[in-house]
Design an enzyme around this catalytic site. Structure first.
Site, short mmCIF file in Angstrom:
data_model
loop_
_atom_site.label_atom_id
_atom_site.label_comp_id
_atom_site.label_asym_id
_atom_site.label_seq_id
_atom_site.Cartn_x
_atom_site.Cartn_y
_atom_site.Cartn_z
N SER A 1 -17.52 90.48 -6.34
CA SER A 1 -18.02 91.29 -5.23
C SER A 1 -18.11 90.39 -4.00
O SER A 1 -18.15 89.16 -4.13
CB SER A 1 -19.39 91.87 -5.57
OG SER A 1 -20.37 90.84 -5.52
N ASP B 1 -13.42 92.65 -5.06
CA ASP B 1 -13.81 94.05 -5.21
C ASP B 1 -14.24 94.61 -3.84
O ASP B 1 -14.53 93.84 -2.91
CB ASP B 1 -14.96 94.12 -6.24
CG ASP B 1 -15.14 95.50 -6.84
OD1 ASP B 1 -14.24 96.34 -6.69
OD2 ASP B 1 -16.19 95.73 -7.50
N HIS B 2 -14.33 95.93 -3.74
CA HIS B 2 -14.78 96.64 -2.51
C HIS B 2 -15.06 95.75 -1.30
O HIS B 2 -16.16 95.21 -1.17
CB HIS B 2 -16.09 97.38 -2.80
CG HIS B 2 -15.94 98.50 -3.75
ND1 HIS B 2 -15.50 99.74 -3.38
CD2 HIS B 2 -16.16 98.57 -5.08
CE1 HIS B 2 -15.47 100.52 -4.44
NE2 HIS B 2 -15.85 99.84 -5.48
N ASP C 1 -11.69 98.44 1.09
CA ASP C 1 -12.37 99.72 0.93
C ASP C 1 -12.76 100.25 2.29
O ASP C 1 -13.82 99.95 2.83
CB ASP C 1 -13.61 99.56 0.03
CG ASP C 1 -14.34 100.88 -0.16
OD1 ASP C 1 -13.91 101.89 0.44
OD2 ASP C 1 -15.33 100.91 -0.91
N GLU D 1 -8.93 102.48 -1.57
CA GLU D 1 -9.73 103.59 -2.11
C GLU D 1 -9.68 104.82 -1.21
O GLU D 1 -9.59 104.71 0.00
CB GLU D 1 -11.20 103.14 -2.28
CG GLU D 1 -12.14 104.25 -2.73
CD GLU D 1 -13.55 103.76 -3.05
OE1 GLU D 1 -13.70 102.64 -3.58
OE2 GLU D 1 -14.50 104.50 -2.75
N GLY E 1 -23.23 102.04 -10.68
CA GLY E 1 -24.63 101.93 -11.12
C GLY E 1 -24.84 102.62 -12.45
O GLY E 1 -23.98 102.60 -13.32
N HIS F 1 -13.32 103.30 -11.18
CA HIS F 1 -14.56 102.61 -10.76
C HIS F 1 -15.75 103.23 -11.47
O HIS F 1 -15.68 104.35 -11.95
CB HIS F 1 -14.72 102.73 -9.24
CG HIS F 1 -13.82 101.79 -8.49
ND1 HIS F 1 -14.30 100.73 -7.78
CD2 HIS F 1 -12.48 101.75 -8.39
CE1 HIS F 1 -13.28 100.08 -7.25
NE2 HIS F 1 -12.15 100.67 -7.60
N GLY F 2 -16.85 102.49 -11.51
CA GLY F 2 -18.06 103.04 -12.14
C GLY F 2 -17.89 103.21 -13.63
O GLY F 2 -18.31 104.21 -14.20
N ASN G 1 -12.98 99.14 -13.99
CA ASN G 1 -13.97 98.23 -13.41
C ASN G 1 -15.29 98.30 -14.17
O ASN G 1 -15.84 99.38 -14.34
CB ASN G 1 -14.26 98.64 -11.96
CG ASN G 1 -13.11 98.33 -11.03
OD1 ASN G 1 -12.02 97.98 -11.46
ND2 ASN G 1 -13.37 98.44 -9.74
ZN LIG Z 1 -16.18 100.28 -7.42
#
Ligand SMILES: [Zn+2]
Length: 284
Positions: free
Chosen positions: A50, A82-83, A104, A134, A181, A208-209, A230
């Protein structure tokens, strides 16, 4: 380390109907757990960082861990940002040796998202660095990107096709109903949309997620075109849980190396399960 770009890794995964795990590391111990798990299972793997983690440690230490760890095993390992919405951070990662980056700009309108993504592809292309972009808004918190439930929206199939037709991407992340999350209740995944986007763009998709989805949902998303999964929240929990649980069970010891060893084992155990579930074991 076998030299294989994330592009080739994901194309092979897509055609082989499996997915490569992309694990968000936090430090050297967690990166080591990812690399060792992949080596043990002969699986290709993506180390994901991240923006926060990169800025916490600095570019050079993170990339040095990667070179040392990935260089000591024979499975292909990519390092992916990432993002990221900050072009300066992307530029620095490219300069320091990341092999892949994600831009992103999904919170921006279509044209602006496309223009920023094109700009990143231009920066990355000459260095053979792969790019993920994205579309749509994935609910939850990822780094400093907070998306409230009422603001989350799924990627539109026509727009996704148009977007991917105008920029040369290696991986595409459409919002399809997963969340960053911890899930509150059963997530509603738009499988039909996912299938259409995978077909029309022809690109390996990123899911994602991933933390908290059922094995069944993973298998179905992978069979429909998700070639990159991910996993971040799971590692955060294992990182803290592995350390703290050991402390609670041995609270007179004060030997942090034992806590770190327990943390490493806890991380690795989860990563091994994921790799096996995604079908990438033995694919390196
Ligand atoms: Zn993500």
């Amino acid at each position: 380390m076998a030299i294989l770009s994330m592009r080739e890794m994901l194309q092979q995964a897509r055609s082989g109907a499996y997915a490569v795990g992309a694990f968000n590391i936090l430090d050297y111990n967690s990166m080591r757990a990812v690399v060792d798990a992949a080596a043990e299972l002969a699986a290709p793997v993506i180390i994901q960082t991240s923006v926060k983690t990169v800025l916490f440690w600095g570019y050079e230490p993170v990339v040095q861990w990667y070179r040392q760890l990935a260089g000591s095993v024979s499975v292909p390992i990519a390092i992916h940002l990432d993002h990221c919405k900050d072009l300066e951070v992307i530029r620095n990662c490219i300069k320091h040796g990341w092999t892949s980056v994600m831009i992103d700009a999904s919170s921006k309108p279509f044209a602006e998202n496309l223009a920023l993504t094109q700009q990143v592809v231009k920066m990355a292309g000459p260095k053979n660095i792969t790019v993920e972009a994205e579309m749509g808004a994935i609910v939850g918190v990822e780094d400093d990107i907070h998306v409230r439930e009422q603001d989350a929206h799924l990627a539109n199939v026509e727009e996704a096709e148009r977007f991917c037709g105008q920029v040369s991407l290696d991986c595409f992340a459409p919002a399809i109903g997963t969340a960053h999350g911890v899930y509150k209740g059963e997530p509603k995944i738009a499988f039909d949309r996912l299938e259409k986007i995978a077909e029309r763009t022809g690109l390996p998709l990123a899911l994602h997620g991933g933390t908290g989805l059922s094995d069944e949902v993973f298998r179905r998303c992978i069979s429909l075109g998700c070639a990159k999964v991910n996993i971040s929240t799971q590692l955060k929990y294992a990182h803290i849980g592995g350390f703290v649980d050991y402390y609670h069970n041995h609270n007179k010891e004060y030997n942090p190396l034992k806590n770190l060893a327990a943390q490493y084992e806890k991380l690795k155990e989860g990563i091994i399960k994921d790799i096996q579930l995604f079908g990438s074991a033995g694919k390196a």
